[in-house]
Design a protein around this motif. Structure first.
Motif, PDB file in Angstrom:
ATOM      1  N   UNK A 172      22.095   8.841  -0.836  1.00 12.90           N
ATOM      2  CA  UNK A 172      21.441   9.518  -1.733  1.00 12.90           C
ATOM      3  C   UNK A 172      20.259   8.806  -2.008  1.00 12.90           C
ATOM      4  N   UNK A 173      20.035   7.698  -1.366  1.00 15.33           N
ATOM      5  CA  UNK A 173      18.761   6.782  -2.234  1.00 15.33           C
ATOM      6  C   UNK A 173      17.708   7.316  -1.490  1.00 15.33           C
ATOM      7  N   UNK A 174      16.411   6.895  -2.120  1.00 17.96           N
ATOM      8  CA  UNK A 174      15.074   7.404  -1.665  1.00 17.96           C
ATOM      9  C   UNK A 174      14.912   6.770  -0.167  1.00 17.96           C
ATOM     10  N   UNK A 175      15.240   5.667  -0.198  1.00 14.47           N
ATOM     11  CA  UNK A 175      15.132   5.014   1.239  1.00 14.47           C
ATOM     12  C   UNK A 175      16.006   5.577   2.277  1.00 14.47           C
ATOM     13  N   UNK A 176      17.095   5.936   1.884  1.00 13.41           N
ATOM     14  CA  UNK A 176      17.941   6.663   3.061  1.00 13.41           C
ATOM     15  C   UNK A 176      17.538   8.280   3.477  1.00 13.41           C
ATOM     16  N   UNK A 177      16.993   8.637   2.432  1.00  9.47           N
ATOM     17  CA  UNK A 177      16.403  10.201   2.638  1.00  9.47           C
ATOM     18  C   UNK A 177      15.198  10.196   3.443  1.00  9.47           C
ATOM     19  N   UNK A 178      14.446   9.019   3.113  1.00  9.11           N
ATOM     20  CA  UNK A 178      13.218   9.079   3.563  1.00  9.11           C
ATOM     21  C   UNK A 178      13.365   8.681   5.373  1.00  9.11           C
ATOM     22  N   UNK A 179      14.310   7.671   5.406  1.00 10.14           N
ATOM     23  CA  UNK A 179      14.759   7.355   6.936  1.00 10.14           C
ATOM     24  C   UNK A 179      15.396   8.733   7.544  1.00 10.14           C
ATOM     25  N   UNK A 180      16.162   9.571   7.101  1.00 14.94           N
ATOM     26  CA  UNK A 180      16.666  10.775   7.671  1.00 14.94           C
ATOM     27  C   UNK A 180      15.585  11.703   7.989  1.00 14.94           C
ATOM     28  N   UNK A 253      23.912   5.183  11.158  1.00 13.05           N
ATOM     29  CA  UNK A 253      24.752   6.335  11.294  1.00 13.05           C
ATOM     30  C   UNK A 253      23.856   7.450  11.661  1.00 13.05           C
ATOM     31  N   UNK A 254      22.811   7.555  10.852  1.00  8.51           N
ATOM     32  CA  UNK A 254      21.953   8.766  11.270  1.00  8.51           C
ATOM     33  C   UNK A 254      20.990   8.414  12.487  1.00  8.51           C
ATOM     34  N   UNK A 255      20.626   7.219  12.788  1.00  8.45           N
ATOM     35  CA  UNK A 255      20.256   6.899  14.276  1.00  8.45           C
ATOM     36  C   UNK A 255      21.093   7.311  15.479  1.00  8.45           C
ATOM     37  N   UNK A 256      22.526   7.164  15.113  1.00  4.31           N
ATOM     38  CA  UNK A 256      23.127   7.537  16.424  1.00  4.31           C
ATOM     39  C   UNK A 256      23.293   9.202  16.428  1.00  4.31           C
ATOM     40  N   UNK A 257      23.320   9.915  15.313  1.00  5.76           N
ATOM     41  CA  UNK A 257      23.252  11.265  15.266  1.00  5.76           C
ATOM     42  C   UNK A 257      22.122  11.972  15.830  1.00  5.76           C
ATOM     43  N   UNK A 258      20.840  11.314  15.941  1.00  6.50           N
ATOM     44  CA  UNK A 258      19.720  11.895  16.375  1.00  6.50           C
ATOM     45  C   UNK A 258      19.248  11.441  17.760  1.00  6.50           C
TER      46      UNK A 258
END
Length: 291
Positions: A172-180, A253-258
């Motif tokens: 939920x951090x800003x960093x993680x949301x921008x990454x996604x 985890x996001x990188x693997x998903x996309x």
């Protein structure tokens, strides 16, 4: 790692953000990153505030829009787009908290080459500034020398907010949301960390991981490059150097998903805190990622 650095003082928010707003000419990206990180919530600070979902969504959308070439992206309250230049003098646009947004909440610094396109080809990420000493400086150097499309630097020490600012593990951090919002199929994410040799004894100066037991071919090529440069290197294979493999990293985890490629890079102190050490790292990464 300790976060203090000789010659750098943590300043009040107004002083830190003044450099972003008072200069007619674009300011150096390194200055922007340094000021934001130095003014943000520090070790064990209670000042860290994660964005609410709406603001986080708007922040991610704004960074994505700048990458796509938008001139006037919609921003959450308290943030701004700053014109800057990298170390080679090339223009960069930086989405970060603004001078009139109140005390820094630790949302981070998101520098992009406007109009580079989305998803970007190469993103350099620094999730633990201050805690992993000098990684923010190395991140700025890599952004310039690798001609990366984006540089993301967290805005708080990882222990701030009772650990809520540990953005590599907080979706939920800003960093993680921008990454996604930004990272997509084909993107290479180079995430830079530092480790304390006293806690992780051994011969390795560099630890590389895809965060899975089977290393990506890019990770293998990087490992070969570091070894050829005379740097002891450990590649995570499900067992080796597992404590530094980032297996719970949310950006991985996001990188693997996309369908993106994620490189988790851990560096010993001398490869971060000395100019000669940083140059050895930059040389290897430039040779492999630039090929």
């Amino acid at each position: 790692m300790t976060a203090s650095r000789p010659g750098r003082a943590v300043t009040a928010a107004a002083v830190a953000t003044a450099v972003l707003t008072s200069c007619a000419a674009p300011v150096g990206l390194g200055v922007v990153v340094e000021r934001v990180v130095d003014s943000g919530p520090g070790r064990d600070s209670s000042a860290y505030r994660a964005p609410d979902p709406v603001d986080a969504h708007r922040l991610g959308g704004a960074v994505l829009a700048v990458l796509a070439g938008a001139d006037d992206p919609s921003l959450p309250d308290g943030t701004q787009v700053v014109d800057a230049v990298d170390a080679d003098g090339r223009p960069v646009q930086v989405v970060t908290e603004g001078a009139d947004g109140g005390p820094p909440r630790g949302w981070g610094v998101y520098a992009v080459r406007a109009g580079a396109g989305a998803p970007p080809g190469l993103v350099v990420e620094v999730p633990h500034p201050r805690a992993d000493r000098w990684t923010e400086d190395l991140g700025v150097e890599l952004f310039t020398l690798l001609d990366a499309d984006a540089l993301f630097v967290a805005g708080a020490h990882r222990t701030a907010g009772d650990g809520a600012a540990d953005v590599a593990h907080r979706p939920a951090s800003a960093f993680a949301v921008v990454d996604r919002a930004v990272v997509g199929a084909g993107t290479v994410v180079l995430q830079v960390h530092g480790f304390d040799e006293s806690r992780h004894p051994g011969e390795a100066q560099v630890v590389l991981s895809s965060t899975e037991s089977r290393a990506d071919p890019l990770v293998e090529r990087l490992a070969e490059g570091f070894e050829d440069a005379g740097l002891g290197t450990c590649v995570y294979d499900g067992e080796r150097c597992s404590a530094l493999a980032g297996t719970r990293n949310v950006q991985a985890g996001h990188a693997r998903t996309v369908g993106a490629t994620f490189v988790h890079l851990e560096l010993a102190a001398d490869l971060r805190t000395t100019a000669a050490g940083r140059q050895r790292v930059v040389d290897v990464l430039a040779a492999v990622l630039g090929s």
